[in-house]
Write an enzyme that holds these catalytic residues in place. Structure first.
Site, PDB file in Angstrom:
ATOM      1  N   GLU A  10      13.806 -12.489  56.689  1.00 59.37           N
ATOM      2  CA  GLU A  10      13.320 -11.452  55.653  1.00 59.37           C
ATOM      3  C   GLU A  10      12.020 -11.897  55.534  1.00 59.37           C
ATOM      4  O   GLU A  10      11.313 -13.004  55.167  1.00 59.37           O
ATOM      5  CB  GLU A  10      13.960 -11.713  54.293  1.00 59.37           C
ATOM      6  CG  GLU A  10      13.665 -10.915  53.083  1.00 59.37           C
ATOM      7  CD  GLU A  10      14.324 -11.363  51.882  1.00 59.37           C
ATOM      8  OE1 GLU A  10      14.562 -12.641  51.599  1.00 59.37           O
ATOM      9  OE2 GLU A  10      14.261 -10.363  51.132  1.00 59.37           O
ATOM     10  N   ASN A  54      11.965  -3.509  51.050  1.00 56.11           N
ATOM     11  CA  ASN A  54      12.084  -4.677  51.730  1.00 56.11           C
ATOM     12  C   ASN A  54      13.008  -4.306  52.790  1.00 56.11           C
ATOM     13  O   ASN A  54      14.208  -3.903  52.809  1.00 56.11           O
ATOM     14  CB  ASN A  54      12.749  -5.531  50.664  1.00 56.11           C
ATOM     15  CG  ASN A  54      13.044  -6.889  51.426  1.00 56.11           C
ATOM     16  OD1 ASN A  54      12.888  -7.251  52.448  1.00 56.11           O
ATOM     17  ND2 ASN A  54      13.104  -7.946  50.478  1.00 56.11           N
ATOM     18  N   LYS A  84      16.722  -2.929  52.162  1.00 58.73           N
ATOM     19  CA  LYS A  84      17.555  -4.001  51.411  1.00 58.73           C
ATOM     20  C   LYS A  84      18.190  -3.084  50.064  1.00 58.73           C
ATOM     21  O   LYS A  84      17.508  -2.260  49.561  1.00 58.73           O
ATOM     22  CB  LYS A  84      16.706  -5.044  50.830  1.00 58.73           C
ATOM     23  CG  LYS A  84      17.523  -6.246  50.243  1.00 58.73           C
ATOM     24  CD  LYS A  84      16.469  -7.155  49.478  1.00 58.73           C
ATOM     25  CE  LYS A  84      17.167  -8.526  48.951  1.00 58.73           C
ATOM     26  NZ  LYS A  84      16.285  -9.832  48.826  1.00 58.73           N
ATOM     27  N   GLU A  90      11.349  -9.363  42.722  1.00 60.98           N
ATOM     28  CA  GLU A  90      11.510  -8.342  43.927  1.00 60.98           C
ATOM     29  C   GLU A  90      11.639  -6.875  43.120  1.00 60.98           C
ATOM     30  O   GLU A  90      11.696  -5.923  43.639  1.00 60.98           O
ATOM     31  CB  GLU A  90      13.047  -8.790  44.519  1.00 60.98           C
ATOM     32  CG  GLU A  90      12.537  -9.629  45.859  1.00 60.98           C
ATOM     33  CD  GLU A  90      13.581 -10.068  46.678  1.00 60.98           C
ATOM     34  OE1 GLU A  90      13.947  -8.962  47.130  1.00 60.98           O
ATOM     35  OE2 GLU A  90      14.433 -11.078  46.733  1.00 60.98           O
ATOM     36  N   CYS A 136      19.031 -10.844  52.802  1.00 60.34           N
ATOM     37  CA  CYS A 136      19.072 -11.954  52.032  1.00 60.34           C
ATOM     38  C   CYS A 136      20.238 -11.743  50.924  1.00 60.34           C
ATOM     39  O   CYS A 136      21.368 -12.169  51.220  1.00 60.34           O
ATOM     40  CB  CYS A 136      17.879 -12.122  51.254  1.00 60.34           C
ATOM     41  SG  CYS A 136      18.005 -13.818  50.447  1.00 60.34           S
ATOM     42  N   ASN A 173      15.201 -15.436  52.287  1.00 62.01           N
ATOM     43  CA  ASN A 173      14.165 -16.407  51.659  1.00 62.01           C
ATOM     44  C   ASN A 173      14.852 -16.810  50.373  1.00 62.01           C
ATOM     45  O   ASN A 173      15.206 -15.971  49.509  1.00 62.01           O
ATOM     46  CB  ASN A 173      12.987 -15.683  51.294  1.00 62.01           C
ATOM     47  CG  ASN A 173      12.040 -15.573  52.326  1.00 62.01           C
ATOM     48  OD1 ASN A 173      10.991 -15.915  52.521  1.00 62.01           O
ATOM     49  ND2 ASN A 173      12.172 -14.478  53.135  1.00 62.01           N
TER      50      ASN A 173
HETATM   51  N1  CDV Z   1      15.300 -13.135  48.739  1.00 64.37           N
HETATM   52  C1  CDV Z   1      16.567 -12.887  48.128  1.00 64.37           C
HETATM   53  O1  CDV Z   1      17.005 -12.090  48.133  1.00 64.37           O
HETATM   54  N2  CDV Z   1      16.909 -14.172  47.324  1.00 64.37           N
HETATM   55  C2  CDV Z   1      17.829 -14.476  46.499  1.00 64.37           C
HETATM   56  C3  CDV Z   1      17.838 -15.354  45.477  1.00 64.37           C
HETATM   57  C4  CDV Z   1      16.846 -14.699  44.254  1.00 64.37           C
HETATM   58  C5  CDV Z   1      19.076 -15.659  44.801  1.00 64.37           C
HETATM   59  C6  CDV Z   1      19.051 -14.871  47.199  1.00 64.37           C
HETATM   60  O2  CDV Z   1      20.245 -14.326  47.125  1.00 64.37           O
HETATM   61  O3  CDV Z   1      18.907 -15.966  48.068  1.00 64.37           O
END
Ligand code: CDV
Length: 323
Positions: free
Chosen positions: A60, A124, A141, A160, A186, A211
């Protein structure tokens, strides 16, 4: 274990097979240029191509530092972290090398779209590119975590929800690489609906970049469980939907914030076929016997036969317990 076929049996020449790689990235600092990052991505892509992989999955927001860790009063101050088109002058070498070596890739990045009426959208996204360098799809996303205003209590922000709109499109699945391929980004990987939406479209391979800061500010008791939760969600999502999942981190210590690595490739059995062992740039890979999916979607998880959508009505009519 990487590339092992021990758990899936021997590959017969008649079977659909895909050799897939995860291109994990170590940190990208704020001062790093996109050109430097693309050089790192090219090195990973080259290593994967040398290994005979047909696809490499990148993380990501793989072109810049994870900029939502800062909040700026004017959103537009950070517009330089977004791409305005893909490919562009900086990423074109990646597309060219992919075509030259016959290897596809998926790449996460921030995208800004400016409509003719002046409307601006910030997404994203993750773009899937085939072995000829052509774009298959760009996924936005769906589940945007974090917060949208400055939080003075946090040692670092996770804004975010300030920097990105949630996708209005949901989870598509595309025919590519001889498989049914879906994408998630993510936080999407933590939600069972993500996998089921794609499972209902016959997905065989889900690509995910992430991330994940180790320190979860709203509940630090989760910090030591980050690695466990990462595996828990992707292994169960794979098993319950009879699909392969490739989860790839940008991890290590980025601008002082430690983030999870532990990229993995998961089989439809829920077993891990390959796992990263470093907190830096690293290629993991595995041979996927795609018909392994049917051993789950054609038996225990034969959705057409066993699911009960008529009693699952809350799933699409309610957001949470409070309605
Ligand atoms: N980049 C993300 O989506 N990170 C989230 C954190 C904030 C919990 C994740 O689900 O890994």
């Amino acid at each position: 274990m990487q590339g092992s076929v021990a758990r899936q049996g021997r590959l017969s020449p008649m079977e659909r097979k895909l050799r897939v790689a995860g291109g994990q990235l170590g940190p990208i600092q704020r001062a790093d240029s996109r050109e430097q990052v693309v050089d790192r991505l090219l090195a990973l892509l080259t290593e994967a191509a040398d290994l005979g992989c047909e696809l490499i999955v990148f993380p990501e927001l793989a072109l810049t530092t994870f900029f939502p860790r800062w909040h700026v009063p004017d959103l537009a101050e950070f517009d330089h972290f977004y791409e305005t088109e893909m490919p562009n002058a900086v990423t074109q070498p990646l597309f060219d090398e992919a075509r030259r070596r016959g290897i596809g890739f998926s790449l996460g990045y921030a995208l800004i779209e400016r409509a003719d009426d002046g409307t601006v959208h910030r997404w994203n996204v993750q773009t899937l590119v085939d072995t000829t360098g052509e774009i298959v799809a760009t996924f936005k996303k769906v589940h945007i975590p974090g917060h949208d205003t400055f939080d003075p209590e946090r040692p670092f922000q996770h804004a975010e929800r300030y920097f990105f709109e949630p996708s209005p499109d949901g989870f598509g699945v595309w025919d590519a690489f001889g498989a049914r391929v879906g994408m998630m980004i993510c936080n999407d990987r933590r939600w069972p609906e993500t996998y089921r939406e794609m499972g209902l479209q016959g997905v065989e391979l889900i690509l995910c970049g992430y991330n994940t800061p180790i320190h979860y500010v709203p509940d630090p008791s989760q910090d030591e469980l980050q690695g466990f939760h990462n595996k828990l969600v992707m292994q169960s999502g794979a098993y319950q939907n009879g699909t392969f999942v490739v989860g790839v981190a940008k991890g290590g210590v980025e601008e002082g914030v430690a983030s999870l690595c532990e990229s993995i490739i998961v089989a439809p059995s829920g077993q891990i076929l390959a796992e990263a062992t470093t907190d830096g740039d690293e290629v993991i890979w595995a041979d996927l016997r795609l018909d392994w999916c049917k051993q789950y979607t054609g038996t225990l998880f034969d959705m057409d036969y066993y699911r009960r959508p008529e009693v699952y009505t809350r799933l699409t009519t309610m957001r949470g317990p409070n309605g």
